[in-house]
Write an enzyme that holds these catalytic residues in place. Structure first.
Site, short mmCIF file in Angstrom:
data_model
loop_
_atom_site.label_atom_id
_atom_site.label_comp_id
_atom_site.label_asym_id
_atom_site.label_seq_id
_atom_site.Cartn_x
_atom_site.Cartn_y
_atom_site.Cartn_z
N GLU A 175 0.84 -1.19 0.00
CA GLU A 175 0.00 0.00 0.00
C GLU A 175 0.88 1.24 0.00
O GLU A 175 1.80 1.35 0.82
CB GLU A 175 -0.91 0.01 1.23
CG GLU A 175 -1.78 1.26 1.32
CD GLU A 175 -2.64 1.31 2.56
OE1 GLU A 175 -3.39 2.30 2.74
OE2 GLU A 175 -2.59 0.36 3.37
N ASP A 295 -11.95 1.03 2.71
CA ASP A 295 -10.96 1.19 3.78
C ASP A 295 -11.65 1.52 5.10
O ASP A 295 -12.75 2.07 5.12
CB ASP A 295 -9.99 2.30 3.40
CG ASP A 295 -8.70 2.25 4.19
OD1 ASP A 295 -8.46 1.26 4.89
OD2 ASP A 295 -7.92 3.22 4.11
N GLU A 351 -6.32 -4.88 8.92
CA GLU A 351 -5.33 -3.84 9.19
C GLU A 351 -4.93 -3.85 10.66
O GLU A 351 -5.63 -4.38 11.52
CB GLU A 351 -5.90 -2.47 8.84
CG GLU A 351 -6.22 -2.26 7.38
CD GLU A 351 -6.66 -0.84 7.11
OE1 GLU A 351 -5.85 -0.06 6.58
OE2 GLU A 351 -7.82 -0.49 7.43
#
Length: 400
Positions: A175, A295, A351
């Site tokens: 990323e 996200d 994450e």
């Protein structure tokens, strides 16, 4: 409470003046006011930040959640109180929440606002012992001239955080994250500049520079016969115009990469009631072959209907949800998100993996992809290249 600085974000002038008058009666003299989110970001920057934002979650003239998220990332505000006429189910849900878009949620005030209720909200802030935010002499966000200079000199750089297949430990992609390699202040994180970049409408210019850096790095890896997926963060407002889609397509063609090389991540909060133009451009990205990822999933107010209608193929579960991975509530959220992703034929990325305990727990639950400081920290491109070489070598080394 005279030390408090409060931002009143309200597009109706009369309602705004009523709130300001009430605050004055309660002894709050340091009040910043704005009628829209962009003006509010600039006002907060110029004043050096605020302690509390008063705003209306139900105001359709701007995306309140997106604004609060930007404000939280900028570090210019600590807490939010909502002055909103909401349905009972939404009030009940918000009443159970301690935070909203990364900010302390002090409560919901139902219009018409009563001064006694507003006083309770202000005292709640004080009793929670949240440290006062900034004075103008602290560290305000950079000016437009500073950011333009940084862009012109190439100081905004893409740093890269790897993603992994959790069961094998193999690299699954990287990323790209924005960093400002400032000549005097060192490496600055998005919290130090993103709100200003958005307020000055320079977000596309910064993104184009990061995209070029990322594709150039992929070109170096391709010559080494290494192919990886690269993801970038996009703000929903960037997709209002068709121009950025054309730029992405041209950049891919110039570097000779298929669209499937790139994935674009959009924060969940920015996907609430998005206009048709943004929906069309999301579809255009998918037609190019690019991936689309939601996200910070689990921290906003997206709906199942939106997930079904919008062309996303990945969810990224926010790291806050896995922090207490052994608690039943966290496990339920992880399991339900995994089941949702599977039912919608989406991949799921976890994450914020910060320890071996968390990695092992989510792997046991069936999660396949993840990233976090325990696995690998973000790094500059010149560090990523030898890091990938070492990763490949370690995976190919014979086991004795």
């Amino acid at each position: 409470m005279t030390h408090l600085r409060v931002l009143v974000l309200e597009n109706q002038r009369f309602q705004r003046s009523v709130l300001i008058k009430m605050l004055d009666n309660l002894g709050v003299r340091d009040v910043v006011q704005a009628s829209d989110s962009e003006h509010a970001l600039v006002q907060m920057q110029e004043s050096g930040g605020v302690d509390i934002v008063l705003c209306d979650l139900a105001d359709r003239s701007f995306d309140c959640l997106d604004f609060l998220r930007c404000a939280a990332q900028s570090g210019m505000v600590c807490a939010v109180a909502l002055c909103s006429d909401l349905g009972p189910e939404l009030r009940r849900s918000l009443g159970q929440m301690g935070s909203l878009s990364g900010l302390q949620l002090l409560g919901v005030i139902k219009p018409p606002v009563q001064i006694r209720t507003l006083s309770k909200i202000l005292h709640r802030y004080a009793h929670r012992c949240i440290p006062p935010v900034f004075s103008p002499d602290d560290h305000p966000l950079p000016s437009e001239d500073e950011i333009r200079r940084g862009l012109a000199l190439g100081e905004f750089r893409a740093w890269f955080q790897p993603k992994f297949a959790l069961d094998t430990g193999e690299l699954a992609g990287v990323e790209a994250l924005a960093r400002w390699e400032h000549p005097t202040k060192g490496v600055l994180l998005p919290a130090d500049f993103l709100a200003a970049v958005l307020a000055y409408d320079l977000i596309d210019q910064m993104f184009k520079q990061l995209l070029e850096q990322g594709l150039s790095l992929l070109g170096i890896l391709r010559r080494q016969e290494v192919q990886i997926e690269l993801s970038f963060n996009l703000h929903a407002s960037q997709l209002v115009s068709d121009e950025l889609i054309g730029h992405i397509q041209s950049a891919l063609g110039l570097h000779g990469f298929p669209g499937s090389t790139l994935t674009f991540e959009l924060a969940e909060n920015g996907l609430l009631d998005i206009p048709s133009r943004i929906q069309d451009n999301l579809l255009r990205l998918r037609l190019l072959g690019c991936g689309l990822s939601v996200d910070d999933f689990g921290m906003g107010f997206s709906s199942l209907r939106s997930l079904c209608q919008l062309p996303f193929n990945q969810l990224k579960l926010d790291g806050e949800i896995i922090r207490n991975v052994n608690e039943p509530r966290s496990q339920a959220l992880i399991a339900s998100t995994l089941a949702l992703a599977q039912s919608l034929d989406m991949s799921l990325v976890i994450e914020g993996i910060s320890s071996a305990r968390i990695r092992d727990a989510i792997t046991e639950m069936g999660c396949k992809l993840g990233q976090g400081f325990y696995l690998a920290r973000p790094m500059a491109g010149y560090r990523l290249l030898p890091w990938i070489t070492a990763q490949i070598a370690s995976q190919q080394a014979p086991i004795n």
